[in-house]
Design an enzyme around this catalytic site. Structure first.
Site, short mmCIF file in Angstrom:
data_model
loop_
_atom_site.label_atom_id
_atom_site.label_comp_id
_atom_site.label_asym_id
_atom_site.label_seq_id
_atom_site.Cartn_x
_atom_site.Cartn_y
_atom_site.Cartn_z
N ASP A 12 -1.98 -4.91 5.36
CA ASP A 12 -3.12 -5.57 5.91
C ASP A 12 -4.13 -4.56 6.47
O ASP A 12 -3.59 -3.62 7.03
CB ASP A 12 -2.64 -6.48 7.08
CG ASP A 12 -3.81 -7.60 7.21
OD1 ASP A 12 -4.73 -7.77 6.42
OD2 ASP A 12 -3.66 -8.31 8.30
N ASN A 32 -7.19 -3.64 4.88
CA ASN A 32 -8.16 -3.08 3.92
C ASN A 32 -9.62 -3.33 4.18
O ASN A 32 -10.40 -2.41 4.17
CB ASN A 32 -7.61 -3.33 2.36
CG ASN A 32 -6.58 -2.73 1.72
OD1 ASN A 32 -5.91 -2.09 2.69
ND2 ASN A 32 -6.12 -3.33 0.82
N ARG A 63 -10.80 -4.40 7.07
CA ARG A 63 -11.48 -4.06 8.35
C ARG A 63 -11.73 -2.49 8.21
O ARG A 63 -12.63 -1.94 8.72
CB ARG A 63 -10.52 -4.25 9.55
CG ARG A 63 -10.63 -5.76 10.09
CD ARG A 63 -9.53 -5.81 10.92
NE ARG A 63 -8.32 -6.32 10.05
CZ ARG A 63 -7.11 -6.32 10.54
NH1 ARG A 63 -6.96 -6.03 11.67
NH2 ARG A 63 -6.24 -6.96 9.75
N ASN A 111 -4.29 -15.47 -1.34
CA ASN A 111 -5.46 -14.57 -1.75
C ASN A 111 -6.43 -15.33 -2.80
O ASN A 111 -7.61 -14.73 -2.95
CB ASN A 111 -5.18 -13.27 -1.90
CG ASN A 111 -4.45 -12.42 -0.98
OD1 ASN A 111 -3.64 -11.77 -1.06
ND2 ASN A 111 -5.18 -12.93 0.39
N SER A 149 3.34 -14.27 7.53
CA SER A 149 2.22 -14.49 6.24
C SER A 149 2.88 -15.05 5.11
O SER A 149 2.34 -14.61 4.11
CB SER A 149 0.99 -13.62 6.46
OG SER A 149 0.34 -13.66 7.34
N GLU A 167 14.57 -6.25 10.27
CA GLU A 167 13.96 -5.59 11.44
C GLU A 167 12.47 -5.54 11.18
O GLU A 167 11.97 -5.29 10.12
CB GLU A 167 14.32 -4.34 11.93
CG GLU A 167 15.95 -4.19 12.34
CD GLU A 167 16.05 -4.87 13.47
OE1 GLU A 167 15.25 -4.63 14.26
OE2 GLU A 167 17.20 -5.57 13.86
C1 FPP Z 1 -5.03 -7.18 2.90
O1 FPP Z 1 -6.18 -6.47 3.54
C2 FPP Z 1 -4.64 -6.52 1.42
C3 FPP Z 1 -4.78 -7.31 0.51
C4 FPP Z 1 -5.10 -8.79 0.42
C5 FPP Z 1 -4.63 -6.51 -0.85
C6 FPP Z 1 -3.43 -5.37 -0.96
C7 FPP Z 1 -3.95 -4.76 -1.95
C8 FPP Z 1 -3.98 -3.33 -2.00
C9 FPP Z 1 -3.49 -2.41 -0.92
C10 FPP Z 1 -4.32 -2.45 -3.36
C11 FPP Z 1 -4.01 -2.29 -4.48
C12 FPP Z 1 -2.46 -2.66 -4.40
C13 FPP Z 1 -1.72 -2.30 -5.82
C14 FPP Z 1 -0.46 -2.82 -5.58
C15 FPP Z 1 -2.46 -1.60 -6.87
P1 FPP Z 1 -7.14 -7.42 3.92
O2 FPP Z 1 -8.29 -7.54 3.03
O3 FPP Z 1 -6.61 -9.00 4.33
O4 FPP Z 1 -7.73 -6.74 5.23
P2 FPP Z 1 -8.60 -7.35 6.48
O5 FPP Z 1 -7.38 -8.00 7.15
O6 FPP Z 1 -8.97 -6.27 7.30
O7 FPP Z 1 -9.56 -8.09 5.95
#
Ligand code: FPP
Length: 258
Positions: free
Chosen positions: A18, A20, A22, A66, A194, A205
């Site tokens: 989590d 990305n 932000r 998502n 989640s 853990e």
């Molecule tokens: C949550 O951050 C992350 C995701 C919904 C997607 C995860 C994807 C990756 C790490 C990239 C690609 C992965 C692979 C396996 C190719 P968010 O967007 O909810 O962040 P936020 O809470 O800051 O908005």
């Protein structure tokens, strides 16, 4: 600096990646830039886990919920997945990493399913580590699918409802193919599960870090494992101090994270 005892590794590490969005927002970039950097963190984490000798790593790459994000972000995530399934091929092959995927995969676009199928079948015999991608995944959805399967078997007389036990349920959960979760990590500062691996995390853990996923590194993984190993020491039979590595202990047993 984290200190990891490689003789007591978690056998299954699961990560809620989590933060990305932000990470990108803090830099004035679009959210998709955060996902791209998140893919780099996936690579670093996968390498570190493989190098340590962790048998299974499950990553929450795309939840069932998502799909309700803006269509452009959903498309970007699917495209990124497809790119990674090509760009990481050699990494998986060279390191004998088996790729698997869980979730309602039929909801992914056809081209993504096809790339996923290609790489999972190409790597299916590898035993170095299993990299398990949770895609279009939800823990409740997985349990619903298992309940439907059991109900169908009961209706068809293949299963006696009174004999349904933990093993019978677990056998119908794709996430349990790599066993229960030992260590569940969540980045990004929130302290929630989640809808991830609900069954398999029953005794996991939990480790929460404020670090945003794109900043997660090999050292971050070592820190989480060190914390996990500290908790085992707290509940174990041997006092903490006696399990701390003495100086000069065999380097094959201990790895100092850098
Ligand atoms: C949550 O951050 C992350 C995701 C919904 C997607 C995860 C994807 C990756 C790490 C990239 C690609 C992965 C692979 C396996 C190719 P968010 O967007 O909810 O962040 P936020 O809470 O800051 O908005």
């Amino acid at each position: 600096m984290a200190l990891v005892d490689v003789s007591r590794l978690p056998q299954h590490v699961a990560i809620i990646m989590d933060g990305n969005g932000r990470w990108a927002q803090a830099r004035g970039k679009p959210r998709t830039a955060g996902h791209e950097r998140g893919a780099d963190a996936v690579r670093a984490t996968m390498r570190a886990a493989r190098r340590l000798g962790i048998p299974a790593l499950t990553l929450y790459a795309f939840s069932e919920q998502n799909w309700d994000r803006p269509q452009a972000e959903v498309n970007a995530l699917v495209d990124l997945l497809c790119e990674c399934l090509v760009s990481e091929r050699n990494e998986l092959v060279d390191n004998e990493i088996r790729l698997s995927a869980i979730g309602r995969l039929h909801k992914l676009p056809q081209h993504a399913r096809s790339r996923l199928r290609t790489l999972t079948s190409e790597t299916e015999s590898y035993q170095g580590m299993t990299l398990n991608l949770a895609l279009s995944y939800g823990g409740r959805e997985e349990l619903i699918d298992a309940a439907r399967a059991l109900a169908t078997k009961a209706r068809d007389g293949e299963v006696d409802p009174n004999e349904i036990d933990e093993a019978a349920v677990a056998a119908l959960l794709p996430s349990m193919e790599v066993g229960p979760v030992d260590l569940l990590i969540r980045t990004g500062g929130e302290q929630r599960i989640s809808n991830f691996l609900l069954w398999g995390s029953a005794y996991a853990e939990l480790y929460f870090t404020d670090e945003l996923w794109p900043d997660f590194s090999a050292n971050s993984l070592y820190c989480a494992i060190e914390a996990y190993q500290g908790r085992q020491r707290r509940f174990g039979l041997v006092p903490d101090a006696q399990q701390r590595p003495a100086s000069g202990e065999s380097p094959s047993k201990l790895e100092r994270a850098i």
